[in-house]
Design an enzyme around this catalytic site. Structure first.
Site, short mmCIF file in Angstrom:
data_model
loop_
_atom_site.label_atom_id
_atom_site.label_comp_id
_atom_site.label_asym_id
_atom_site.label_seq_id
_atom_site.Cartn_x
_atom_site.Cartn_y
_atom_site.Cartn_z
CG ASP A 1 -1.78 1.04 1.45
OD1 ASP A 1 -2.30 1.88 0.54
OD2 ASP A 1 -1.77 1.77 2.61
CG ASP B 1 -1.96 7.49 0.46
OD1 ASP B 1 -1.18 8.27 0.19
OD2 ASP B 1 -3.18 7.16 -0.29
NE ARG C 1 -9.76 12.24 -4.86
CZ ARG C 1 -9.27 12.48 -5.92
NH1 ARG C 1 -9.94 13.49 -7.11
NH2 ARG C 1 -8.35 12.02 -6.45
CB SER D 1 -4.01 7.41 -3.71
OG SER D 1 -3.90 8.92 -3.96
CG ASP E 1 -1.66 2.67 6.60
OD1 ASP E 1 -2.31 2.20 5.53
OD2 ASP E 1 -2.03 3.62 6.88
C1 BG6 Z 1 -5.95 5.67 -0.29
C2 BG6 Z 1 -5.93 6.51 0.96
O1 BG6 Z 1 -4.64 5.29 -0.34
O2 BG6 Z 1 -6.39 6.41 -1.38
C3 BG6 Z 1 -7.49 6.82 1.19
O3 BG6 Z 1 -5.79 5.54 2.14
C4 BG6 Z 1 -7.83 7.75 0.06
O4 BG6 Z 1 -7.56 7.73 2.45
C5 BG6 Z 1 -7.72 7.09 -1.22
O5 BG6 Z 1 -9.18 8.42 0.15
C6 BG6 Z 1 -7.88 7.52 -2.49
O6 BG6 Z 1 -6.84 8.72 -2.46
P1 BG6 Z 1 -6.97 9.76 -3.72
O7 BG6 Z 1 -5.74 10.63 -3.69
O8 BG6 Z 1 -7.37 9.22 -5.12
O9 BG6 Z 1 -8.11 10.96 -3.37
MG MG Z 2 -2.80 2.99 3.66
#
Ligand code: BG6
Ligand code: MG
Length: 216
Positions: free
Chosen positions: A8, A10, A48, A117, A171
């Protein structure tokens, strides 16, 4: 036999989870919805839009805004987030991560990134670690966020390996569930109360090494 390690991003590779929190905090304050680090745990690993829905659930409810209003709030959050992650440098790699990436590379293991993300490629560039990865799942193409297995399965399939021979590192509770749903072993780094289901729980990334992963 261990053949691949899937990370992962973040909160595992770098502490960008704190920037997601900061950005959502601004949105929640504007909407006058209570939001703290404890509630934020629920948002980790989820998309998101689902993150916004969870915040709204703690206030007027997810149906109190139209789809286009929610889209605007998501865009606003992302603009705040993008400003915050601009300051990421290679020194923001969490302890032990680069060592583990090197160990995996030297051992000939496949390395994958399973982050939902859409900002992941930008962060990887800022951290200067893109070259370690054999596969980076494209968040835009993943239909279901964690806790569904989709993003981890995407990595496993791209390597043409059996999930039983792959390990995922997370995490977040939703992430551990996603790894298990994909048929893999899960390593959890971070708060133990979120990691109850992990096969191995470590208090931080500094504790990660290949030997521990192999012992699973
Ligand atoms: C994940 C995070 O990795 O990505 C989340 O843990 C987040 O908190 C998700 O909402 C989406 O991310 P992004 O950057 O596309 O808004
Ligand atoms: Mg994470």
């Amino acid at each position: 036999m261990l053949q691949a390690v899937i990370f992962d991003l973040d909160g595992v590779i770098t502490d960008s989870a704190k920037y997601h929190f900061e950005a959502w905090k601004e949105i929640a304050s504007k909407l006058q919805i209570p939001f703290d680090e404890t509630y934020n745990e629920k948002l980790k690993g989820v998309s998101r839009l689902e993150s916004l829905n969870l915040i709204l659930d703690n206030g007027p409810g997810r149906d109190s805004f139209s789809e286009s209003e929610k889209e605007a709030l998501c865009t606003e959050k992302n603009e705040i987030y993008k400003e915050l992650i601009k300051k990421i440098t290679p020194s923001d790699l969490l302890p032990g991560i680069e060592r583990l990436l090197k160990e995996c590379k030297e051992a000939g293991l496949k390395i994958g990134l399973a982050s939902v993300s859409k900002n992941a490629p930008f962060i990887m560039e800022r951290l200067q670690i893109s070259e370690y990865f054999d596969h980076v799942a494209d968040a835009a193409k993943i239909k279901r966020s964690k806790p569904f297995p989709d993003i981890f399965s995407d990595c496993v399939e791209s390597f043409n390996l059996l999930p039983a021979n792959c390990i995922g590192i997370e995490d977040a509770k939703a992430g551990i569930e996603a790894i298990h749903a994909a048929g893999m072993k899960a390593v959890g780094v971070g708060s133990p109360d979120q990691m109850e289901e992990a096969d191995l729980v470590l208090s931080g990334t500094f504790e990660l090494n290949l030997q521990k992963l192999r012992s699973l």
